[in-house]
Design a protein around this motif. Structure first.
Motif: not given
Length: 487
Positions: A109-138
């Protein structure tokens, strides 16, 4: 939010791969640079960023960033194309998955493909989103909507409204544009930016639904599609059904843990047969509902019945986690010292709660009747005591501030026969019964490999040589099995 307890932060992407999706972008070696050093990141992994529309209905408007990574083929002369890794969740990062999986993927498999990863929109390093939740709500026992110890859901209703209002207040414009349809469009943007006419991908868990939506929206742009641990694609319920399916999945899977623990009764003291272990779990959960134990470092900072249930659910994802659950149960039963908790960092939970909640709420409309949810919870606690009503309880989507802008995709059979589904028979999160509905939706486009194993994740995850070989053969040759098969 199914993988919340297993999330980790990822490194930042550093280079610009393409600035516009108006015309197909071409891959350019100079667009990539080394990823920032981080634990577990392979030296061969390169990182880049890609600009995509915030709102695909206004493609000339503001853009957001997608963080993308790759490990290039080990044998360029044999290169077929790219294999995109679609992460689960929803809300799980995927930027560093190539580094993790390059150690496990077969050389063919490694011979045949470039292995591609990504963070979906809003996640991690892809324009991350937050709701600013209180600690109790996490709290893990709120982010999955466990009822109160007596089965009441008044606290769930209050929490749900509070979360929806916080996301409306703090989530910015992006919170309204995180959907599975848009993830599929983002994937097609990645394909174009890489200069690929077609794309192969391996989606896991929620990634199977995102992959199925892509295969339905862009069927002629798919090459070889592997969907691993499959979500039920019911277009009328979508994530509502995924949550409800925990009742089935946990009942399918718990006997594996119970048999394992019974075989080690001398070590853990949970019962000498599977039925006794089940009763030990149910009794301990009920006792902890009434009389929780202090658990410093956890959120909440006590081991109550619901946190035991949530620990159980996560332990069922892999046999390797069975000792964690058994050890916690033994410590609680003997009033011994509890093991350290494995609560994810608050920043990760903030991001996951916002991105997962947005996907689930923006994909499909959810009912908002507290009384109807209370009746469902009461019935479900009797029928499925292991999960205690959580899978049918209400959450923030009941009060989400905007209606879905588009209808959910109805996964269908139009397109090439190039989809391989692989599924454990006893998956606690995406049960076999739901996977069969994905198989039915794809019709003649797909074949399904059913693996006699438990846990969440199949390919290269549980040592089933027959299942692993089926996926590897498909990725390397493109040939589907002649018919559905059992491993």
């Amino acid at each position: 939010m199914r993988n919340l307890a297993r999330l980790s932060a990822t490194g930042a992407a550093t280079a610009v791969l393409a600035a516009s999706l108006v015309a197909p972008a071409q891959a350019a070696a100079t667009s990539w640079s080394a990823c920032p050093a981080a634990p577990g990141v392979d030296a061969r992994q390169e990182c880049a960023t890609l600009q995509v529309p915030l709102d695909y209905q206004a493609a000339g408007g503001p853009t957001i960033s997608l963080a993308v990574s790759r490990i290039r083929t080990a044998k360029p002369a044999a290169r077929r194309g790219v294999l995109l890794l679609i992460p689960g969740g929803p809300g799980s990062p995927g930027l560093n998955r190539p580094s993790a999986l390059v150690k496990k993927l077969p050389q063919d498999v490694l011979d045949r493909y470039d292995i591609i990863g990504f963070d979906p929109r809003g996640v991690g390093q892809s324009s991350p989103v937050s709701c600013g939740l209180e600690t109790r709500d996490l709290s893990l026992t709120r982010l999955k909507p466990y009822p109160d110890a007596d089965g009441g859901i008044a606290e769930n209703a209050a929490w749900s409204r509070r979360i929806a209002e916080a996301c409306a207040r703090n989530g910015g414009p992006l919170i309204r544009h995180i959907t599975t349809r848009n993830e599929a469009r983002d994937i097609d943007g990645i394909r174009r930016a890489l200069g690929e006419r077609k794309i192969s991908y391996w989606g896991v868990s929620y990634g199977t639904y995102a992959g199925a939506v892509y295969a339905t929206m862009f069927p002629e742009r798919t090459d070889r599609v592997v969907l691993d641990s499959n979500d039920d694609p019911d277009p009328n319920r979508v994530a509502r059904q995924w949550l409800a399916n925990y009742t089935v999945g946990v009942e399918d899977r718990f006997p594996d843990f119970a048999a394992w623990a019974a075989a080690r009764d001398g070590e853990y003291g949970l019962g000498t047969d599977a039925a006794a272990v089940r009763q030990s779990f149910l009794k301990l959960a009920a006792d902890l509902d009434r009389d929780p134990l202090p658990w410093p470092g956890a959120n909440p900072a006590e081991l109550n019945g619901n946190l035991l249930r949530e620990t159980m659910l996560n332990a069922l994802y892999s046999d390797a986690n069975f000792p964690v659950l058994a050890g916690l149960m033994r410590a609680a039963l003997t009033k011994g010292e509890l093991p350290p908790s494995n609560t994810p960092p608050a920043a990760v939970m903030q991001n996951t709660a916002a991105s997962a909640g947005a996907t689930m709420c923006n994909d499909v409309e959810w009912p908002d009747s507290v009384a109807a949810h209370q009746r469902q919870v009461a019935r479900d606690r009797v029928a499925h005591p292991l999960t205690a009503g959580m899978p049918v309880n209400m959450g923030p989507c009941a009060y989400w501030p905007v209606k879905p802008a588009e209808r959910p995709v109805r996964v269908g059979s139009n397109g090439p026969a190039n989809v391989l589904l692989i599924q454990n028979l006893r998956d606690p999160s995406t049960p076999y019964s739901g996977a069969l509905k994905m198989r039915q939706a794809f019709g003649q486009r797909a074949r399904m490999v059913s693996v006699d194993s438990g846990g969440h994740g199949v390919y290269l995850a549980n040592g089933n040589a027959c299942g692993d070989r089926s996926v590897t053969d498909f990725l390397t040759t493109g040939r589907l099995p002649l018919r559905d098969k059992n491993c």
